[in-house]
Design a protein around this motif. Structure first.
Motif, mmCIF file in Angstrom:
data_model
loop_
_atom_site.group_PDB
_atom_site.id
_atom_site.type_symbol
_atom_site.label_atom_id
_atom_site.label_comp_id
_atom_site.label_asym_id
_atom_site.label_seq_id
_atom_site.Cartn_x
_atom_site.Cartn_y
_atom_site.Cartn_z
ATOM 1 N N LEU A 96 0.736 -1.094 0.060
ATOM 2 C CA LEU A 96 -0.108 0.201 0.376
ATOM 3 C C LEU A 96 0.858 1.399 -0.169
ATOM 4 N N ARG A 97 0.533 1.902 -0.549
ATOM 5 C CA ARG A 97 1.168 3.387 -0.960
ATOM 6 C C ARG A 97 0.201 4.631 -0.369
ATOM 7 N N ILE A 98 1.456 5.769 1.028
ATOM 8 C CA ILE A 98 0.687 6.241 1.287
ATOM 9 C C ILE A 98 0.760 7.836 0.239
ATOM 10 N N ILE A 99 -0.547 8.366 0.365
ATOM 11 C CA ILE A 99 -0.773 9.242 -0.173
ATOM 12 C C ILE A 99 -0.961 10.554 0.220
ATOM 13 N N GLY A 100 -1.189 10.556 1.605
ATOM 14 C CA GLY A 100 -1.360 11.409 2.706
ATOM 15 C C GLY A 100 -1.588 10.791 4.333
ATOM 16 N N VAL A 101 -1.036 12.334 4.794
ATOM 17 C CA VAL A 101 -0.912 12.353 6.351
ATOM 18 C C VAL A 101 -1.419 12.951 6.712
ATOM 19 N N VAL A 102 -2.971 12.928 7.811
ATOM 20 C CA VAL A 102 -3.387 13.192 9.017
ATOM 21 C C VAL A 102 -2.894 14.011 10.332
ATOM 22 N N LYS A 103 -3.178 14.292 10.717
ATOM 23 C CA LYS A 103 -3.011 14.537 12.604
ATOM 24 C C LYS A 103 -3.847 14.171 12.988
ATOM 25 N N ASN A 104 -3.288 13.520 13.764
ATOM 26 C CA ASN A 104 -3.589 12.494 15.214
ATOM 27 C C ASN A 104 -5.196 13.400 15.247
ATOM 28 N N TYR A 105 -6.181 12.845 15.023
ATOM 29 C CA TYR A 105 -8.248 12.959 15.823
ATOM 30 C C TYR A 105 -8.523 11.947 16.551
#
Length: 302
Positions: A96-105
């Protein structure tokens, strides 16, 4: 509007084992999984730190991860978009390829630490999320129900408010708060009754002394001080003894939360000041009554 497999108030049960390319697949890290649609992060107010949101061309092999996932695999956020993760599911292995990173929620109670999470594109979600800027929720729900029945007449229309669902995660704390407030008010009321009875007894015992003092020129303020100072001292001593115990008990309770507030010293000072004010009002009113009484009546029998 967006969709997803899990509501923000639901405990995410789905997960997969991941490992880095070239790593040992037996040494996997469990990562929570949620399938969502494009627009999910904007609807939920989740901050995208790196990369992009999903689009119509994305597949399940492209994922967005939270900061906890990067930390679990020791991936720097600047290099996150060039990183891939190996997903192991039984004998199947997918890259799987990472296309984005979100802030911890938070997708669980504040009692739990934020766990690694990855989100993938979902075409058959369980929930539809709508963010509305209106105060007329009755009209909004009526319109949504009509639209739902005209599109999906074979599925019952069921709705929930996300904020109310999140509140359910803390029902135990809400009940504890209500019980604590109730018993606190009851304890203060009983204490005030006791103080009122004691000051009435003391004032009656010192009735003649107060009369003599007033005849000799004592002011109302000095008489009130005479009657109240001992009570104020006792309350201050009780406050000093009770504060460390209260601090200890509150600290132990807060230890049940991974994410918690710090106990501020001013809270105890404010509580002590409030107790002093209540004590002074309870004792002071009776003291004032004794201080302004005619001394002739109290000394007539002498």
């Amino acid at each position: 509007m967006a969709s997803g497999n899990y509501s923000p108030s639901e405990i995410i049960l789905a997960d997969n084992g991941f490992y880095l390319p070239g790593g040992n697949k037996e040494n996997k890290t469990v990562v929570k999984r949620n399938g969502v649609s494009d627009g999910y992060f904007n609807t939920m107010g989740i901050e995208l730190l790196k990369g992009r949101d999903f689009n119509a061309a994305d597949t399940v092999d492209q994922i967005i991860v939270n900061e906890a996932t990067l930390k679990a695999f020791n991936i720097d956020i600047e290099n996150a978009l060039s990183a891939t993760l190996m997903k192991s599911y039984g004998d199947e292995i997918d890259e799987l390829r990472i296309i984005g990173v979100v802030k911890n929620y938070h997708f669980a109670s504040l009692k739990e630490e934020i766990q690694p999470l990855f989100l993938h594109k979902e075409t058959e979600p369980d929930w539809l999320f709508i963010k509305a800027n209106t105060e007329n929720y009755g009209q909004l729900l009526q319109g949504l129900e009509q639209k739902w029945k005209s599109t999906l007449s074979n599925i019952p229309f069921d709705y929930r408010f996300v904020d109310k669902e999140i509140e359910k995660l803390y029902e135990e704390e809400k009940r504890l708060g209500i019980i604590s407030v109730g018993f606190t008010i009851l304890a203060i009321f009983i204490s005030c009754l006791g103080l009122f009875g004691l000051i009435s007894y003391v004032a009656e015992q010192k009735k003649k002394e107060i009369g003599v003092r007033k005849v000799l020129g004592a002011s109302v303020q000095s008489v009130i001080k005479l009657l109240t100072k001992d009570f104020i001292k006792l309350v201050l001593i009780a406050f000093v003894l009770a504060s460390p115990i209260a601090y200890y008990l509150i600290s132990r309770w807060l230890e049940g939360f991974t994410y918690r507030i710090e106990i501020k010293f001013w809270v105890f000072l404010a509580s002590g000041a409030l107790v002093i004010i209540i004590t002074f009002l309870t004792v002071g009113l009776q003291s004032l009554k004794s201080a302004v009484a005619n001394p002739v009546k109290s000394l007539r029998s002498e």
